[in-house]
Design a protein around this motif. Structure first.
Motif, PDB file in Angstrom:
ATOM      1  N   MET A 108     -19.976   1.724  -6.297  1.00  0.00           N
ATOM      2  CA  MET A 108     -19.676   3.107  -5.910  1.00  0.00           C
ATOM      3  C   MET A 108     -19.813   4.019  -7.118  1.00  0.00           C
ATOM      4  O   MET A 108     -19.498   3.611  -8.250  1.00  0.00           O
ATOM      5  CB  MET A 108     -18.252   3.189  -5.344  1.00  0.00           C
TER       6      MET A 108
ATOM      7  N   ALA B 247     -19.926   9.044   0.413  1.00  0.00           N
ATOM      8  CA  ALA B 247     -19.401   7.744   0.847  1.00  0.00           C
ATOM      9  C   ALA B 247     -18.068   7.917   1.582  1.00  0.00           C
ATOM     10  O   ALA B 247     -17.814   7.282   2.614  1.00  0.00           O
ATOM     11  CB  ALA B 247     -19.232   6.826  -0.360  1.00  0.00           C
TER      12      ALA B 247
ATOM     13  N   CYS C 171     -17.465   6.938   5.530  1.00  0.00           N
ATOM     14  CA  CYS C 171     -16.668   5.709   5.705  1.00  0.00           C
ATOM     15  C   CYS C 171     -15.912   5.721   7.033  1.00  0.00           C
ATOM     16  O   CYS C 171     -15.347   6.727   7.448  1.00  0.00           O
ATOM     17  CB  CYS C 171     -15.690   5.575   4.533  1.00  0.00           C
TER      18      CYS C 171
ATOM     19  N   ALA D  80     -13.603   5.777  -0.115  1.00  0.00           N
ATOM     20  CA  ALA D  80     -14.249   4.965   0.919  1.00  0.00           C
ATOM     21  C   ALA D  80     -13.774   3.529   0.768  1.00  0.00           C
ATOM     22  O   ALA D  80     -13.499   3.064  -0.353  1.00  0.00           O
ATOM     23  CB  ALA D  80     -15.760   5.042   0.773  1.00  0.00           C
TER      24      ALA D  80
ATOM     25  N   GLY E  41     -15.377   0.724   1.225  1.00  0.00           N
ATOM     26  CA  GLY E  41     -16.349  -0.173   0.606  1.00  0.00           C
ATOM     27  C   GLY E  41     -16.642  -1.424   1.409  1.00  0.00           C
ATOM     28  O   GLY E  41     -17.492  -2.237   1.012  1.00  0.00           O
TER      29      GLY E  41
ATOM     30  N   CYS F 239     -20.065   1.690   4.994  1.00  0.00           N
ATOM     31  CA  CYS F 239     -20.092   1.527   3.535  1.00  0.00           C
ATOM     32  C   CYS F 239     -21.141   0.514   3.108  1.00  0.00           C
ATOM     33  O   CYS F 239     -21.851   0.716   2.120  1.00  0.00           O
ATOM     34  CB  CYS F 239     -18.709   1.116   3.018  1.00  0.00           C
TER      35      CYS F 239
END
Length: 328
Positions: free
Chosen positions: A1, A44, A48, A56, A58, A63
């Motif tokens: 990220m 992001a 998300c 976010a 992830g 993601c």
């Protein structure tokens, strides 16, 4: 990220913590301060499906697709070649993307950088999407020079100035990125980058200090009549034109400043300090003002991607520079 740099933390909390987001943001500030990283992190967070607070997650499908570069609701628009304009056809693709339904059922996010690279037709084509928002779309425009944007573009975005880091934060970040460099070298890089740490890192990778040493030596040879304007114009072929104009604009300003103040601390970096003082003492102020006006005008043409004859332009610059220390 993408990284949110220390000097962006407060801005990040305000942007990511909003309950409702604008249709379009204009993130603006000097180049090299991390605007792209901030925009990518915000994109992001907006895409998300299960955000964790300000970040976010992830881990969700959205993601993972974004990390893989294949998110169907994310659109990146930038010049197809470095230093080229963003064309109207590219913006039409963006407009078509915005009008479509989000494939994952959430938002669609556009990241456009740099916004000032759009030619006039492209900028006008973007206006429709800014005037008539479609669904849950968010446009993130990044600009290093917002004054070059159409007023109608600026007025249809939430304008967000991005902070320039202080000297301490810049040095700390650059020290971590370039641990092999001395404090003096890091400080010099930051001066050459106008205080922008990411630009300083990029310039270091491009060998900026070696390029500058070659240019400074050429300027000294020019003033001693040991090299001609045409020889130097050819010899500097590998030095970016904008970098050259940045340096000469800076030197002309330092000359003028010293003429007005006589302040020894205002002579700039050591490599040109003696030359700046010499030219300030030997040049008529009217000549300095004239070449400064000319430099600024030509720099604008370089920024506007005008079709310029590089060698002839540099010869014109150097002829005027060589004529500075003379009768007004």
């Amino acid at each position: 990220m993408a990284e949110v740099h220390p000097w962006q933390q407060e801005l990040w909390r305000r942007l990511a913590g909003r309950d409702r987001h604008a249709h379009a943001y204009l993130l603006h500030g000097p180049a090299g301060i991390g605007k792209r990283a901030l925009a990518e992190r915000l994109a992001a967070r907006l895409l998300c499906q299960s955000p964790a607070g300000l970040e976010a997650c992830g881990q969700c499908k959205s993601c993972r697709l974004l990390q893989a570069g294949s998110h169907p609701d994310h659109f990146l628009l930038e010049p197809e070649e470095a230093d080229k304009a963003i064309r109207v056809d590219q913006v039409r693709d963006l407009v078509e993307f915005v009008t479509q339904t989000a494939q994952l059922g959430g938002r669609k996010v556009v990241l456009l950088e740099p916004a000032e690279a759009m030619n006039s037709n492209a900028a006008n084509a973007l206006l429709k999407s800014l005037e008539e928002p479609s669904g849950e779309s968010v446009l993130l425009l990044i600009s290093h020079q917002p004054s070059r944007l159409l007023p109608t573009i600026r007025s249809r975005c939430v304008q967000q100035a991005c902070p320039l880091p202080g000297a301490a934060d810049s040095l700390a970040w650059l020290r971590q990125a370039l641990p092999e460099q001395s404090e003096a070298e890091l400080g010099e890089l930051l001066v050459l980058a106008g205080g922008s740490p990411l630009s300083a890192l990029r310039l270091h990778g491009e060998g900026v200090r070696e390029r500058r040493a070659r240019v400074v030596e050429g300027v000294k040879q020019l003033l001693k009549q040991q090299a001609s304007a045409s020889q130097l114009a050819e010899a500097w072929n590998s030095v970016p034109l904008l970098l050259l104009f940045d340096w000469f604009c800076d030197w002309s300003l330092l000359i003028l400043r010293y003429q007005l103040t006589g302040d020894e601390r205002g002579l700039g970096l050591d490599d040109m300090a003696r030359v700046v003082r010499y030219l300030a003492e030997k040049s008529a102020q009217s000549r300095v003002l004239a070449i400064q006006d000319w430099l600024l005008a030509q720099r604008q043409r370089v920024l506007a991607k005008a079709n310029l004859n590089r060698v002839l332009l540099l010869e014109a610059l150097l002829v005027q520079w060589a004529d500075l220390p003379g009768p007004g």
